[in-house]
Design an enzyme around this catalytic site. Structure first.
Site, short mmCIF file in Angstrom:
data_model
loop_
_atom_site.label_atom_id
_atom_site.label_comp_id
_atom_site.label_asym_id
_atom_site.label_seq_id
_atom_site.Cartn_x
_atom_site.Cartn_y
_atom_site.Cartn_z
N HIS A 30 -9.36 3.89 -1.72
CA HIS A 30 -8.00 3.34 -1.58
C HIS A 30 -7.65 2.41 -2.65
CE1 HIS A 30 -4.13 2.04 0.26
NE2 HIS A 30 -4.76 1.26 1.00
N CYS B 144 0.88 -1.32 0.23
CA CYS B 144 0.18 0.03 -0.18
C CYS B 144 0.96 1.32 -0.09
CB CYS B 144 -0.81 0.08 1.12
SG CYS B 144 -1.50 -1.74 1.72
#
Lengths: 348, 382, 130
Positions: free
Chosen positions: B330, B83
């Site tokens: 996201h 991430c």
């Protein structure tokens, strides 16, 4: 003289009550309980199988024996629910127990008597001098077809026996095997549930072989029923072992310690081996013990054992069968049971 | 090392973008960036992306994206740090310009998560395959373990977690590019379904598609492209144990603390010098832990500070004015760049209803997995 | 799960074989070539006890595909007496009963089935004592 140097059992902690299954199929639970003498049975979790049960039972046996697992020269697992159709359960269990690589491993199948079969061969390996120690395990997570009588009894569990020639917990006095081709219960390749011949599984199958093997071993040893402190027979339901025991001249007192089926169910290859473990958990030095198994197809293995003074000393090293039957457990609904037993159709 | 500026930015909206493929998303963001800069070429491209391979079966994103931008031939490579891929891509681009190797470098991030992949399974590949994923833990499960540890150590409550989601949705409602542009209440958050106890659906950032890009150049050339450049004052990166079981304290994000420390040191600044920050709230607990690791609050006090409004617009240290990962969305590889874009706009006075008054110095914090990697950048108004 | 990868992990997964660093004493599970504590090499083999204490835990509700039938299930970081920490599921336990400090034994379980025709993968789960 060879005998048992270590033993252990494992029973999964999930349970389902007879009345829950009865209600599912519109049967009268009171009739079932009376007819089969079954209260509840063990159910394996989605993460339990013959291999996991064998490992835990095997660990207990090694604890009680107190030997280095690398000395075990043979390991045999008897089951009718080996997790793989091709690839042995025994190799996984051996690696998990720290046994090998110098070890002979084989998987056995003979319906419910694959456990005592594994024990018989393990004993023979030690008696022949080929290995100092050998282990035979009987374990199963058998399926009962929905809405069939066997659904009330088919359960999960197993017991492991380590054989050796010294520091015996129980001597093996004699063995006897009686076998014939009797198609009372079977499962074809690819079928999910087994099939059986209804009442044919009684007289011509179970009773004939258990009786023949037991009478023969009594004759061979010159013993009679009342010489024994304990006797345990294969337990496909609560009734059969009490019936055959009575027929062979054993009393309720002799039968009750090994009679674990009413709250455990029929653990198939683990059935009489687990009953035997329950007996070893309490037997006193010098006690004579009889175990006669039965496997459909059909055959019976009988053993006469004698407890030694080492038994009471060592048995505290691992959990007893009673502690597993009476200890922490969880009762399932039929839906949970069906899920755990993978009876619910899913997309792949 | 040369001084490096960000001179343009572009991003797609974040959300379920059924009509746009992985390569479409990249091109959308890249073109918007190039248009704003009126730049006609690039010296290099960095593409932050967690897993084109697992999500859509596509690796080798560097040449793919350069090709689809009409720039086949330009040096281009994918950067991966789960991430934190976006932040890591920015760092790589920064170093390429700072070193003098290249002048015009595009730092981008992109992720396409909604094309039918087993998202839970793919995200779990950011955790330790052998000791964590094999046993059945999920990515939210790891943060749930962190949350329980934080609650046990510091008395953090579920209401504290909810406060993070509520604040970030309130900010995101003012962000035209956000995936969710509605506010949520504490009650709604606490009543949402459990994902991994104590984390509920509304504590968790969503599954999103999206891309974001920024154009970097030497500060000395910035005025060619914009009259309001933003300088990258510092870049700090750190790693920590991969498996949560191996961390000294599961409730503390070591990598974030070290990366932050390195960035503060490089910038010669303290946490109190930061006017606005974008942090990695993949789950509400992550924002709380990051606040503590970056010393925006004392250890154990982040929940209290959030409920008191210290990190809301108008508060002492506004955090996630974009809506954060929770409300903005996201798309994994794009997040690190999107965070930079928010700070870029804040420092240029272009954040509209989300504007922090007089924002002069901003911080972005991007992290991977359960905190095994962290990248922190400090940006300042020129 | 490709077979070679599964097979390499057997000593750790089946027997809880770990490594103890001769330099700093740290017990690392699974074992590694380099000690994460002091970068020492040549860790000594050590087998973990089959028990431990829960450090922190959660309950997974939304599970990966292979574990969906078992959800919700508790997961915990468990510390063994040797000081090694591992992540395991907790089995045979009510999900909300898992607390930090709880003592567990590590029991052999089948962790996953690779669909209908793939291999079976075994390991350990924590089971509360008593």
């Amino acid at each position: 003289m060879a005998g048992i140097v270590g033993y252990g059992a494992f029973i999964p902690r999930n349970r389902i009550k007879t009345e829950v299954i009865a209600h599912q199929w519109g049967k009268d639970p009171a009739v079932i309980r009376r007819g089969l003498l079954l209260e509840e049975k063990s159910v394996p979790g989605l993460d339990e199988d013959t291999i996991t049960i064998s490992v835990e039972a095997g660990r207990a046996a090694l604890e009680r024996a107190g030997i280095d697992p690398r000395l075990v020269g043979a390991l045999y697992i008897g089951s009718e629910s080996h997790p793989y159709a091709v690839k042995p359960s025994g190799t996984v269990v051996a690696e998990a127990l720290g046994i090998g690589p110098e070890v002979h491993v084989a998987d056995f199948e003979f319906a419910c008597k694959a456990g005592t079969e594994a024990m018989f061969v393990a004993l023979s390996v030690v008696e022949s001098g080929r290995a100092p120690y050998a282990m035979g395990i009987g374990a199963d997570t058998s399926q009962g077809a929905p809405n069939d009588a066997l659904e009330f009894s088919a359960s999960a569990g197993g017991a492991a026996y380590l054989f050796g020639a010294k520091h015996l917990l129980a001597e093996v006095v004699e063995t006897y095997s009686y076998t014939s081709d009797t198609p009372d219960f079977w499962r074809r390749e690819g079928e999910f549930y087994p099939r059986h011949g209804g009442r044919f599984t009684g007289e011509p199958a179970y009773f004939r072989h258990v009786t023949a093997a037991t009478r023969a071993i009594l004759e061979r040893t010159g013993l009679s029923a009342r010489d024994f402190r304990y006797a345990v027979f294969h337990m496909p339901n609560g009734k059969f072992p009490l019936s055959v025991g009575r027929e062979l001249g054993f009393t309720k007192a002799q039968l009750e310690t090994g009679w674990v089926v009413s709250t455990m169910g029929n653990t198939y290859s683990g059935s009489s081996p687990t009953g035997l473990a329950a007996i070893l958990d309490v037997a006193a030095s010098g006690d004579l013990i009889l175990i006669t198994s039965f496997g459909s197809g059909a055959g019976s293995d009988a053993f006469v054992l004698k407890a030694t003074e080492l038994l009471p000393e060592r048995r505290g090293r691992a959990p007893t069968v009673r502690s597993m039957l009476d200890g922490r457990r969880r009762y399932l609904t039929y839906g949970e049971y069906a899920k755990y037993r993978e009876k619910i159709l899913l997309n792949e | 090392m040369r001084e490096v500026a960000i001179v343009a930015a572009g991003m797609t909206p974040f959300g379920e973008l059924w009509q746009r493929s992985l390569r479409d998303l990249f091109v959308d963001a890249a073109l918007e960036t190039l248009r704003h800069a009126r730049a006609d070429h690039l010296d290099a491209i960095y593409v932050g992306n967690m897993s084109g391979g697992q999500f859509v079966g596509q690796e080798h994103l560097g040449p793919l994206m350069a090709d689809h931008l009409g720039m086949a031939g330009v040096p281009a490579t994918r950067v991966e740090s789960a991430c934190a891929s976006g932040g890591a891509a920015l760092r790589a681009a920064f170093l390429e310009v700072a070193s003098g190797m290249s002048d015009l470098v595009l730092a981008s991030g992109v992720e396409k998560m909604n094309d039918g992949a087993d998202v839970t399974g793919v995200l779990a590949s950011a955790a330790d395959q052998e000791s964590e994923v094999y046993h059945g833990v999920t990515f939210p499960g790891l943060y749930a373990l962190i949350a329980r540890a934080h609650m046990a150590a510091h008395g953090t409550t579920e209401a504290d977690l909810a406060a993070v989601s509520v604040k970030n949705h309130r900010h995101g409602a003012r962000n035209p590019k956000a995936q969710f542009r509605h506010e949520v209440t504490t009650e709604q958050v606490m009543a949402s379904s459990l994902v991994a106890d104590p984390l509920r659906l509304l504590h968790c950032s969503p599954v999103s598609d999206g891309a974001a890009a920024v154009l970097l150049c030497p500060l000395t050339r910035a005025k060619e492209f914009t009259d309001r450049p933003v300088r990258i004052r510092a870049s700090g990166m750190a790693t920590s144990s991969m498996a949560l079981a191996d961390r000294r304290d599961p409730a503390f994000l070591d990598a974030v603390s070290v990366a932050g420390g390195r960035a503060y040191a490089m910038a010669g600044l303290a946490p109190t010098d930061i006017d606005v920050a974008e942090v990695h709230d993949c789950f509400a607990i992550a924002e709380l832990c990051v606040l503590e690791a970056l010393c925006f609050t004392e250890r154990g006090r982040s929940g209290e500070a959030t409920r008191a409004g210290e990190t809301a617009l108008g508060g002492r240290i506004p955090v996630n004015t974009s809506g954060g990962l929770k409300s903005k969305g996201h798309p994994v590889g794009a997040t690190g760049i999107a965070q930079v874009i928010e700070i870029f706009e804040q420092l240029r006075g272009e954040a509209g209803e989300r504007q922090v008054r007089d924002a002069a110095v901003g911080l972005t914090q991007n992290m991977g997995g359960s905190g095994a990697s962290a990248v922190v950048h400090i940006l300042e108004r020129v | 799960m490709p077979s070679p990868r599964y097979w390499r992990e057997i000593p750790a997964r089946y027997r809880l074989e770990a490594g103890r660093c001769g330099g700093c004493g740290k017990v690392v599970f699974p074992t590694r070539p380099v000690c994460p504590g002091c970068r020492g090499e040549g860790l000594e083999p050590v087998t973990l006890s089959r028990r431990g204490r829960v450090v922190t835990s959660t309950v997974i509700h939304v599970a990966p595909t292979e574990f969906q039938m078992e959800a919700p299930y508790p997961m915990a970081v468990v510390e063994t007496p040797e000081g090694a920490r591992l992540m395991v599921q907790i089995a045979d336990c009510e999900a909300d009963a898992v607390q930090p400090g709880m003592e567990v034994t590590l029991e052999f379980r089948r962790l996953r089935k690779e669909g209908k025709s793939g291999i079976l993968c075994y390991g350990h789960k924590g089971v509360p004592i008593g």
